[in-house]
Design a protein around this motif. Structure first.
Motif: not given
Length: 136
Positions: A106-117
């Protein structure tokens, strides 16, 4: 008074980059990448606010002069600056400072999404600043 409120809002909102700089997460490096993007463009946040204020005054003058060509262009630039400013505010408010409490996946998915945003916010901020600088 308005400037004081803006300054205190910026200082409190920008605590996102101070959030959990070091922890035991396997995705600490990804978190640091996200924060690096934020930290690169965050100083532009107040510059965007100044351009917005300046454009507001310039638009008032242009409306008195009935300079419709410039009015349309300046309104578009003002809108871009406003969107970029608010996008950074929104990203900072919504960033989950407890991201490291999630499971590693979940951390990885969340941070990847936040990096894109935050990358999109960064692009928007840079583009709006460029538009404002070249408005004359």
């Amino acid at each position: 008074m308005k400037k004081l409120i803006l300054l205190s809002a910026l200082l409190s909102a920008c605590q996102v980059s101070e959030t959990k700089k070091e922890n035991n997460s396997p995705h600490q490096k990804l978190f640091e990448e996200v924060m690096a993007i934020h930290d690169e463009v965050m100083p532009s946040h107040h510059i965007i606010a100044k351009y917005r204020d300046t454009l507001t005054m310039e638009l008032q003058e242009l409306e008195k002069q009935k300079d419709t060509a410039k009015i349309g262009k300046f309104k578009q630039i003002h809108q871009e600056l406003d969107y970029a400013y608010k996008a950074m505010d929104l990203w900072m408010r919504e960033f989950d400072e407890n991201w490291d409490k999630k499971s590693p996946d979940e951390q990885k998915a969340y941070l990847e999404k936040e990096k894109e945003k935050i990358s999109k916010v960064s692009e928007k901020m840079k583009k709006s600043l460029e538009m404002a600088k070249s408005r004359k």
